[in-house]
Design a protein around this motif. Sequence first.
Motif, PDB file in Angstrom:
ATOM      1  N   VAL A  71     -11.077   5.500  -3.699  1.00 12.09           N
ATOM      2  CA  VAL A  71     -10.310   6.136  -2.633  1.00 12.09           C
ATOM      3  C   VAL A  71     -10.188   5.151  -1.478  1.00 12.09           C
ATOM      4  O   VAL A  71     -11.191   4.677  -0.939  1.00 12.09           O
ATOM      5  N   ASP A  73      -9.077   4.724   2.297  1.00  7.68           N
ATOM      6  CA  ASP A  73      -8.815   5.621   3.433  1.00  7.68           C
ATOM      7  C   ASP A  73      -7.828   5.006   4.421  1.00  7.68           C
ATOM      8  O   ASP A  73      -7.353   3.871   4.254  1.00  7.68           O
ATOM      9  N   TYR A  74      -7.512   5.790   5.450  1.00  4.23           N
ATOM     10  CA  TYR A  74      -6.459   5.397   6.395  1.00  4.23           C
ATOM     11  C   TYR A  74      -6.799   4.113   7.134  1.00  4.23           C
ATOM     12  O   TYR A  74      -5.917   3.312   7.468  1.00  4.23           O
ATOM     13  N   ARG A  75      -8.097   3.874   7.448  1.00  3.91           N
ATOM     14  CA  ARG A  75      -8.475   2.656   8.176  1.00  3.91           C
ATOM     15  C   ARG A  75      -8.186   1.420   7.329  1.00  3.91           C
ATOM     16  O   ARG A  75      -7.608   0.437   7.814  1.00  3.91           O
ATOM     17  N   THR A  93      -5.751  11.084  10.002  1.00  3.39           N
ATOM     18  CA  THR A  93      -6.945  10.496   9.384  1.00  3.39           C
ATOM     19  C   THR A  93      -7.100  10.929   7.924  1.00  3.39           C
ATOM     20  O   THR A  93      -7.968  10.418   7.224  1.00  3.39           O
ATOM     21  N   ALA A  94      -6.259  11.847   7.483  1.00  2.00           N
ATOM     22  CA  ALA A  94      -6.318  12.303   6.087  1.00  2.00           C
ATOM     23  C   ALA A  94      -5.505  11.414   5.157  1.00  2.00           C
ATOM     24  O   ALA A  94      -5.556  11.590   3.934  1.00  2.00           O
ATOM     25  N   ASP A  95      -4.719  10.483   5.708  1.00  2.00           N
ATOM     26  CA  ASP A  95      -3.922   9.598   4.858  1.00  2.00           C
ATOM     27  C   ASP A  95      -4.845   8.769   3.962  1.00  2.00           C
ATOM     28  O   ASP A  95      -5.809   8.148   4.444  1.00  2.00           O
ATOM     29  N   GLN A  96      -4.554   8.735   2.690  1.00  2.00           N
ATOM     30  CA  GLN A  96      -5.361   7.968   1.742  1.00  2.00           C
ATOM     31  C   GLN A  96      -4.576   7.755   0.454  1.00  2.00           C
ATOM     32  O   GLN A  96      -3.576   8.419   0.201  1.00  2.00           O
TER      33      GLN A  96
END
Length: 318
Positions: A71, A73-75, A93-96
């Motif tokens: 997974v 993540d957005y960062r 922050t849920a973008d992945q």
Amino acid sequence: MMMRNTLSALALALLFLLPGNLQAQEMDILLRPQAHIEGAYVTLGDLFSGLPVEQEDIAVAHAPQPGQQAVLDYRWLAGIAQRYKVAWRPRTTADQTIVIRDSQTIGMDEISDAIHGALSENGIPAPFAVDMGGETFRIELPVNAPVQLEITGININRRTGRFIADVTTGRGTAQQRTYRMSGRYFPLEQVPVLVDSVQRGDIVRPDQVEMRDVRSDRLQANVLRDPADVIGKEVRRSVNPGEPLLNRDFTAPILVKRGAIVTIRLETPNMSLTARGKALENGSAGDVIRVVNLQSNKTIQVEVTAENDVRAIPAMSQ
């Protein structure tokens, strides 16, 4: 005053215009929520759609192991987008992106079959079963790897039936891997089993019985081995299909019940007589029981031949 108001309006318009242009550019680049890949690297094209052709094949990370997933993540995605000048930024922050590495799978059935063959080649007499101890292990290979499975080494303890096998995939290629696996083998024995459920009191029919290989370590000393010991017998308790059958679970069916009126047959080379009698005992086929001849009122011994049918035994009559 009018000049100041005009400048303020222009500044406000620019403030909205610039983000609008940036947002319009970002609308062309979309994040892929899931990416299925086959190779060893994750590319920009796996993560984003709408990229220029020259950017799509740029490798940005190592792929997970075959059959595994990772997974992002957005960062991490924001850092990659900035580094490679991709016009995308996370909205929340849920973008992945979930990256899944496709694979070819070799399961325990195939592994067990290969080990079975190696045991046979090393002199273990058939039939026998291989037990890997409930192992759910499976081998995941890259989609471009040759699906080859070999037993490159095996140690056998013939006293305990235990073995240790080296299972090798992709031998002679860059994807070669060897896995050490252990288990046991068990001799098999053919015994009769039922193919249907039966209840207490049922009489077993021939079409309800078949011979099946069963591990010898699962057979009790009083297990039945001949279908003739099952067919035509009365069931003493409910028995499930596929279970080894025990002698204590079956009995000869009662053909004559105590108190029943029976036909007594006396046959000699010169004559054949019949009489009616009353059974004093229960009897199955072949049993010798006592009956009372209702004509002479004498007690005689007879052999049960069929349902409520007996054969007089003159030498044993009383």
